[in-house]
Enzyme design. Structure first.
Site, PDB file in Angstrom:
ATOM      1  CD  GLN B 131      39.715  41.804  44.908  1.00 43.41           C
ATOM      2  OE1 GLN B 131      39.196  42.861  44.559  1.00 43.41           O
ATOM      3  NE2 GLN B 131      40.807  41.764  45.643  1.00 43.41           N
ATOM      4  N   GLY B 132      38.196  37.051  43.623  1.00 45.44           N
ATOM      5  CA  GLY B 132      39.069  35.891  43.411  1.00 45.44           C
ATOM      6  C   GLY B 132      40.346  36.285  42.708  1.00 45.44           C
ATOM      7  CE1 TYR B 133      41.985  42.083  41.654  1.00 47.95           C
ATOM      8  CE2 TYR B 133      40.609  40.437  40.620  1.00 47.95           C
ATOM      9  CZ  TYR B 133      41.014  41.745  40.751  1.00 47.95           C
ATOM     10  OH  TYR B 133      40.437  42.727  39.990  1.00 47.95           O
ATOM     11  CB  SER B 134      45.490  36.522  46.642  1.00 47.81           C
ATOM     12  OG  SER B 134      45.695  37.897  46.669  1.00 47.81           O
ATOM     13  CB  SER B 166      36.844  39.304  52.392  1.00 43.05           C
ATOM     14  OG  SER B 166      38.156  39.703  52.656  1.00 43.05           O
ATOM     15  CD  GLU B 249      41.521  46.151  47.110  1.00 43.01           C
ATOM     16  OE1 GLU B 249      42.037  45.720  46.068  1.00 43.01           O
ATOM     17  OE2 GLU B 249      41.354  45.463  48.121  1.00 43.01           O
ATOM     18  CB  SER B 374      52.573  44.337  50.992  1.00 43.98           C
ATOM     19  OG  SER B 374      53.513  44.479  49.935  1.00 43.98           O
ATOM     20  CD  GLU B 376      56.796  45.553  53.028  1.00 43.03           C
ATOM     21  OE1 GLU B 376      55.613  45.218  52.791  1.00 43.03           O
ATOM     22  OE2 GLU B 376      57.218  45.807  54.176  1.00 43.03           O
TER      23      GLU B 376
END
Lengths: 366, 391
Positions: B131-134, B166, B249, B374, B376
């Site tokens: 997964q190429g997100y962050s 990952s 997810e 997160s 939060e």
């Protein structure tokens, strides 16, 4: 697996919700609890007019033969209003009788006494429940008499019948008629004035022992009380959280609704998560109590622990998030706060409930 | 309302149980219990073979629609599959991202060609995705990404950097959220690209975690390319598509994770017995709480993932609710795991940095409340979308 409510169940829930909204807004609860602590007129409407007195009892005694799912819906709505009504004891007693009646040997005096009691309850007779009753029983032939003092009988004042569970030397459950010479009822004022208690003084009081074939019915009574209190707590928690969120949305300080401050948002989010967990635990316990008794000894204390903590935490936060007005007599917050703490104390606390569940499931011993 | 398993569910359970008993043996026997938190790199080659083995037996994509090669297994059956897989000690999966994140996204938004190209390969266990997100500048604030892709003839040319990826080192493909449009809105500029990993323009650099191991990677795109058709949905629609993946997810796909938790708790209890920590009333209480909360976690997942049950008018948000239940729970389990070790918890099994399972659990679970949204962020989502509190 289907968790959804049927349309009949929704109708039941909505009908109780409407009755409660109409007759027991918080200012009315405050008034009633300052008097008898028991709104008899509303009880009669609930028990007779709506026919909910016989909800759990079999059709043979005029009951509706419904399950703990249905009674749980009623409990949630009453809990939402912190209703000063003896439905809690009622539902525990009815649940015990519903379990014992089919197994009671036919044509014996015990079966007859239990049937009579069930019929009276279906007709709206009220009950009080006392667990941890330290009483001595003397059985002569078919007659059983009790001696002793029971300090905490929930919904005791004005009750027609008492369900008492004693644990020493063995767990025994008794039904005792209030109206007899051997029973002295002393009403007690309570911290949570919406749920009164009585002290019972028993001197040779005539009692009917309640037994079921497959498990000590005393354990069943205790677990039904756990599940009922948990259901009531979930209803109360949801209502209180909604009330608090509403307040945070309208109360403005520093030029904005205080609900826009992230710290308060996050604390509300934690409460929202806790109530969903509690709901889930209670739903599973109610299902087990209705269909698969075997899981109840573990699921009931788990539901109790989860629901009581969610309720207590939400009640504490509700006062805090309402600021000064949450500390007043006039505001409803203290009704929930006191009900939550009383519930916790009656259940013996969440830690002990988890211990009970874990012990019964053999978690530490393997 | 009916909480019983149906006869079909029981049959399905038997089927899975039998298959696992017959197949997690022989050459695959070393995989039992392998690949948990902090051990993602164990036996990777054999686990890649295991994915193909699962795929050839039809165990990948059981929840997909039949039209896309799945069995349309109900939620309950998917739960049953995960339960039996975990009970048999099945190794941690490598296809989580492929099967549970990318595939549902293709099913919802992909073109017939994209589905035809990728779904059968994923089902066969032959194609793995990352997964190429962050990005370094875009974690919680995903819309702040700066990786860019521009049209160059019949290709997209991609430049930028992704992080926390990952399985990048074993993945065949990556789905990349990139900036492709020049409009005013932050969200409307983004596109969801499908990019083959093994090419010159992509460099992978492992990130060393505090566990000493490297599950996550940085991925650098330096004029990396992909065919112009490898965009899911329209160019500029990437935000909507990416949000769908995120919601998935946080839903059903967390079930297999939760089911491994009981095994971990059992290991903690066993360790507590060995060290005598179990006789400490405070440890005993923490164990009882952990066990109770795990029961309730499963109950909540089952109840909420089945959709609204009519018990509240509020928008139920199973994803954020479950993440806020399981992630802090798992982190507390990690704390309990190392606490029961007493002084043994202070030393490693071996040089250079061989930590025990419970030590790794302690360290690794710090990440659970950070990744996948997160704690939060989840709280803010519940407060706003769930409770309706004002911004």
């Amino acid at each position: 697996m289907d968790y959804s409510l049927t349309s009949e169940q929704r109708d039941l829930r909505d009908a109780v919700r409407e009755l409660v909204a109409d007759r027991l807004p918080s200012d009315r609860v405050l008034a009633v609890m300052g008097e008898s602590g028991n709104d008899r007129e509303t009880w009669d409407l609930l028990a007779d007019d709506m026919g909910l007195a016989g909800l759990l009892l079999p059709e043979s005694v005029g009951g509706a033969a419904a399950t703990h799912v249905e009674s749980g819906l009623v409990l949630r709505e009453l809990g939402a209003a912190v209703a000063p009504l003896p439905f809690l004891s009622h539902t525990v007693t009815a649940g015990v009788l519903a379990r014992a009646l089919p197994d009671a040997p036919e044509h014996c005096s015990v079966a007859e006494a239990l049937t009579t009691a069930a019929e009276r309850i279906t007709a709206g007779a009220t009950t009080g429940v006392g667990l941890d009753a330290s009483v001595r029983a003397e059985t002569t032939g078919a007659e059983c008499r009790l001696d002793g003092v029971v300090e905490h009988v929930i919904d005791g004042p004005g009750a027609d019948l008492f369900l008492l569970v004693s644990c020493e030397p063995t767990t025994e459950t008794y039904l005792v008629d209030a109206d007899q010479p051997g029973v002295r009822v002393e009403p007690r004022m309570t911290l949570d004035q919406t749920r009164r208690q009585a002290r019972l003084d028993l001197t040779g009081a005539v009692a009917t022992p309640v037994r079921a074939v497959d498990q000590p019915i005393g354990g069943w009574a205790g677990d039904l009380l756990r599940i009922a209190l948990a259901a009531e707590s979930v209803g109360a928690t949801r209502a209180l959280l909604a009330l608090t969120v509403e307040y945070l949305t309208v109360r403005e300080q520093f030029g904005r609704p205080i609900g826009s401050f992230q710290a308060l948002q996050h604390r509300c989010a934690d409460l929202a998560v806790a109530v969903e967990a509690a709901e889930s635990a209670v739903v599973h316990a109610e299902w087990a109590a209705s269909h698969d008794y075997g899981d109840v000894p573990v699921l009931a204390p788990i539901a109790a622990a989860t629901a009581v903590e969610a309720f207590r935490d939400t009640a504490a936060e509700a006062i805090q998030l309402h600021g000064g007005i949450g500390f007043t007599w006039e505001h409803a917050a203290h009704l929930y706060f006191k009900r939550a703490k009383s519930t916790e104390l009656i259940l013996g606390g969440a830690t002990r409930a988890r211990r009970t569940a874990a012990r019964r499931a053999g978690v530490l011993t393997g | 309302m009916d909480l019983r398993y149906t006869a079909e569910d029981q049959e399905f359970r038997s089927e899975v149980r039998q298959w696992m008993a017959d197949n997690l043996v022989g050459e695959f026997a070393p995989l039992v219990g392998v690949g948990g938190p902090g051990s993602e790199h164990d036996h990777v080659d054999l686990r890649l073979e295991w994915e193909k083995h699962l795929g050839s037996a039809g165990w990948i994509g059981v929840g997909w629609p039949r039209s896309h090669g799945g069995r349309e297994a109900s939620l309950v059956q998917q739960v049953v599959f995960h339960e039996e897989y975990a009970a048999a000690g099945g190794p941690a999966r490598l296809d989580h991202i492929s099967e549970h994140l990318l595939a549902p996204t293709l099913i919802a938004f992909g073109s017939p060609e994209q589905c035809q190209r990728h779904l059968p390969e994923i089902r066969a266990g032959r194609e793995l995705w990352c997964q190429g997100y962050s990005e370094p500048g875009a974690g919680s604030d995903l819309a702040n990404i700066s990786t860019r892709a521009h049209r160059d003839g019949d290709q997209w040319r991609i430049n930028g950097q992704k992080i926390w990826t990952s399985l990048a080192h074993i993945a065949d493909w990556c789905f990349v959220l990139a900036r492709t449009e020049d409009t005013d809105s932050r969200h409307q500029r983004l596109s969801y690209l499908l990019v083959p990993m093994r090419q010159e323009g992509i460099t992978i650099r492992p990130i060393r975690q505090l566990t000493g191991t490297s599950e996550f990677n940085e991925v650098f795109f330096d004029d990396a390319v992909t065919d112009v058709d490898n965009v899911v949905g329209e160019p500029g629609e990437g935000w909507r598509v990416a949000m769908h993946t995120l919601e998935v997810e946080r839903g059903v796909s967390t079930l297999d994770q939760q089911l491994a938790f009981r095994g971990e708790l059992d290991a903690v209890i066993a360790a507590a017995r060995e060290t005598g920590a179990i006789d400490d009333p405070q440890i005993a209480e923490r164990i009882e709480r952990a066990w109770t909360e795990l029961v309730v976690l499963r109950q909540t997942a089952l109840r909420m993932l089945g959709g609204p049950d009519g018990r509240t008018d509020r928008a139920p948000l199973p994803g954020p609710t479950l993440k806020l239940l399981w992630a802090p729970w798992h982190r507390r389990l990690g704390e309990l795991a190392i606490d029961v070790l007493h002084l043994t918890g202070t030393v490693a099994d071996d040089a250079p940095y061989e930590l025990s399972r419970l030590q790794r659990l302690y360290l690794y679970t710090r990440a659970d409340t950070i990744y996948g949204g997160s704690d939060e962020i989840q709280r803010t989502i519940i407060a706003g979308r769930g409770l309706g509190l004002p911004r």
